[in-house]
Enzyme design. Structure first.
Site, short mmCIF file in Angstrom:
data_model
loop_
_atom_site.label_atom_id
_atom_site.label_comp_id
_atom_site.label_asym_id
_atom_site.label_seq_id
_atom_site.Cartn_x
_atom_site.Cartn_y
_atom_site.Cartn_z
N GLY A 67 39.46 27.51 22.56
CA GLY A 67 39.94 26.25 22.75
C GLY A 67 41.29 25.92 21.83
O GLY A 67 42.27 25.41 22.53
N LYS B 82 39.29 29.11 37.01
CA LYS B 82 38.96 30.24 36.55
C LYS B 82 37.63 30.15 36.05
O LYS B 82 37.43 29.78 34.93
CB LYS B 82 39.84 30.49 35.49
CG LYS B 82 39.71 32.18 35.00
CD LYS B 82 39.96 32.21 33.43
CE LYS B 82 39.11 33.10 32.64
NZ LYS B 82 37.93 33.79 33.24
N GLU C 145 28.38 27.00 14.89
CA GLU C 145 27.80 27.25 16.07
C GLU C 145 27.24 28.61 16.58
O GLU C 145 27.97 29.53 16.51
CB GLU C 145 28.85 26.66 17.36
CG GLU C 145 27.75 26.60 18.76
CD GLU C 145 28.90 25.99 19.72
OE1 GLU C 145 29.76 26.30 19.95
OE2 GLU C 145 28.41 24.81 20.45
N GLU D 127 36.77 20.83 25.56
CA GLU D 127 35.32 20.65 25.19
C GLU D 127 34.80 21.83 24.70
O GLU D 127 34.74 22.88 25.38
CB GLU D 127 34.74 20.36 26.67
CG GLU D 127 33.16 19.80 26.65
CD GLU D 127 33.34 18.47 25.69
OE1 GLU D 127 32.63 18.55 24.85
OE2 GLU D 127 34.11 17.75 26.01
N CYS E 223 26.23 23.44 24.59
CA CYS E 223 26.87 22.74 23.56
C CYS E 223 26.44 21.60 22.80
O CYS E 223 26.50 21.25 21.96
CB CYS E 223 28.45 22.55 23.93
SG CYS E 223 28.76 21.91 25.44
N GLY F 122 34.67 25.64 26.36
CA GLY F 122 34.33 26.98 25.87
C GLY F 122 34.38 27.06 24.42
O GLY F 122 33.95 25.94 23.95
N SER F 123 34.55 28.17 23.65
CA SER F 123 34.38 28.09 22.26
C SER F 123 35.73 27.56 21.66
O SER F 123 36.60 27.48 22.11
CB SER F 123 34.31 29.78 21.95
OG SER F 123 35.58 30.37 22.12
C1 UN1 Z 1 27.04 21.76 27.91
O1 UN1 Z 1 26.30 22.40 27.20
O2 UN1 Z 1 28.20 22.35 27.92
O3 UN1 Z 1 23.84 16.90 28.17
C2 UN1 Z 1 26.91 20.76 29.07
C3 UN1 Z 1 23.38 18.09 28.60
C4 UN1 Z 1 23.87 18.58 30.20
C5 UN1 Z 1 25.46 19.15 29.71
C6 UN1 Z 1 25.45 20.28 28.87
N1 UN1 Z 1 24.01 17.35 30.90
O4 UN1 Z 1 22.81 18.69 28.01
#
Ligand code: UN1
Length: 496
Positions: free
Chosen positions: A235, A177, A387, A252, A286, A230-231
């Site tokens: 999560g 999805k 965040e 994650e 992230c 996601g957020s």
């Molecule tokens: C993300 O922001 O969810 O290390 C992944 C990094 C990238 C992956 C980011 N290779 O910034």
């Protein structure tokens, strides 16, 4: 001349098909506001069909020898390489980040395809000596079953590949999805998987909202694993709901990543790393750097060097190769970012630059926000704890290295940290004392490579890692096999 906007479909059981209720949603280019396509607004019935097809395909896919599964992924890698530019352009149009970054996003998918293709000839388990004679013991990796991949919009190709490729090589089948802001990239990825020779039903794609499609996946009894990026809010909801049926959940989520700059740092180098990790991808990673923890001895000097560089960043449509920073994904993110800027001002932080939507030629129809810098930020302020997921950097001054470590570690997240120092002892201490999933020494907070585990401590996740060998753990079940070839009953712990 009128151009017709294309309508896209779900991919279920090897067939492209509209949502069963016939509904669609529009997806927009965040740089221009243009409609890019209509996508299926799916319901539980579509999810049921996709899971049923994945469940059925699992029975034969799990029996395909892993090197063969790997070979298909190798072909996926080749096809992704061949279509890299096309995919990057689709992605820039729907996600906004600049072309060199969307090319990098596809490259992460290519890297993962080749890496997991190789895993087809490894998938290491282990054997150990056992305590009784004429007996052996080994641990094997079994696939788990149907995996639901719920993926975000910031890495529209890379993140689906981090989830799907290890799951596939291990013998699982998939329902993907994709985020509603970036369905087309995922759709092209699935087309490529099909072209590479993946059997029917092994990968299914269902577009739609988290409330309907996500929810149906979380609650479906035949879904064995949920891999979610996601957020934190979503999560946590996934984890709570999935706990009812004891599904395996890999989460994650957020980050509040810091670059630490010590008095002994190479400041020129630090400026480059800070700029790239704070404002690259418009701060929407992230792993993005959203806190700059600076020792007082270099604080003013570093900001003097950093500020003009921030103000020189060129905003615009990511398809323009001259642009440094693309738009924010959508209007609600734009509002959220601005709300945090107001919160920061209210908390008493000093706004040094940015803090407003960007105006000017080519920027009026898109979601552009000026790269923003706050100083005089205290570690407990909301802008230093929560965040924001946008181009907002908060500078926190500290007196000592000990204080820097403490500030780094005192947030609800622990994904990525970076330290700039020329002193090996400080670097070693950082390795020991920063509680983070990823640490960069003399480089910014972004740029993880796929052959090492990706994930974080505290509220960033729930202990799982993606990528590398660790990524396989989410999608495999350990099965232990003892074989007793002594021809008699031997009792462990008793006859030994
Ligand atoms: C993300 O922001 O969810 O290390 C992944 C990094 C990238 C992956 C980011 N290779 O910034």
């Amino acid at each position: 001349m009128t151009t017709t906007v294309q309508t896209f479909q779900n991919f279920i059981g090897g067939k492209w098909q509209a949502a069963r209720e016939g509904r669609t949603f529009a997806n927009y280019n965040p740089a221009t506001g243009e409609v890019l396509g209509y996508f299926p607004l799916s319901s539980t019935a579509d999810v049921d069909a996709a899971v049923a097809s994945a469940r059925q395909a699992f029975e034969s896919w799990r029996l395909v020898p892993a090197p063969k599964r790997g070979q298909i992924l190798f072909r996926v890698g080749e096809l992704l390489s061949r279509h890299k530019e096309e995919l990057a352009r689709i992605m820039t149009r729907e996600m906004g980040k600049v072309l060199k970054e969307t090319r990098g996003d596809v490259q992460e998918g290519i890297d993962m395809a080749y890496y997991m293709a190789g895993e087809g000839r490894r998938l290491f388990g282990y054997t150990v000596p056992v305590e009784l004679p004429n007996k052996s013991g080994m641990a094997l990796r079994d696939p788990v079953g149907v995996v639901a991949c719920i993926t975000p919009w910031n890495f529209p190709i890379a993140i689906p590949t981090w989830k799907m490729f290890p799951a596939l090589v291990a013998g699982n089948t998939i329902v993907l999805k994709p985020a509603s802001d970036t369905p087309q990239s995922a759709l092209r990825l699935v087309e490529i998987l099909q072209e590479a020779g993946l059997p029917e039903g092994v990968v299914n794609l269902v577009c739609g909202s988290g409330q309907e499609v996500g929810e149906a996946l979380i609650h479906h009894p035949a879904v064995a694993v949920i891999s979610f990026t996601g957020s934190t809010e979503s999560g946590r909801h996934v984890a709570v709901e999935a706990a009812q049926s004891l599904k395996r959940v890999s989460l994650e989520m957020g980050g509040k990543n810091a670059v630490i700059v010590l008095d002994d740092a190479d400041l020129e180098l630090a400026v480059e790393g800070i700029l790239w990790s704070a404002y690259g991808t418009t701060g929407q990673r992230c792993t993005a750097c959203s806190r700059l923890i600076v020792q007082r001895g270099v604080h003013d000097h570093l900001l003097e060097k950093l500020l003009p560089r921030i103000e020189q960043l060129r905003l615009g449509d990511g398809l323009d190769e001259q642009v440094d920073v693309g738009p924010v994904i959508n209007a609600s993110q734009l509002e959220k970012i601005h709300a945090y800027v107001e919160i920061g001002q209210g908390e008493g932080a000093t706004l040094v630059t940015g803090g407003a939507c960007a105006e000017g030629e080519g920027l009026t129809s898109g979601n552009f926000y000026r790269p923003t810098l706050f100083k005089d930020v205290r570690p407990e302020m909301r802008i230093a704890q929560e965040e924001i997921f946008g181009p907002v950097l908060s500078v926190i001054a500290v007196d000592t290295f000990d204080e820097a470590i403490k500030v780094n570690n005192q947030t609800p997240f622990g994904l990525s940290s970076a330290i700039y120092t020329q002193n090996i002892n400080n670097a070693q201490r950082a390795m020991r004392d920063l509680t983070t999933g990823i640490l960069y020494i003399n480089s910014g907070t972004t740029g993880a490579e796929i052959q090492l585990p990706f994930g974080g401590t505290r509220g960033t996740g729930n202990g799982h890692r993606e990528a590398g060998i660790a990524g396989l753990d989410v999608f495999t079940e350990w099965k232990v096999v003892y074989t007793d070839y002594s021809g008699k009953l031997q009792k462990a712990q008793i006859d030994s």
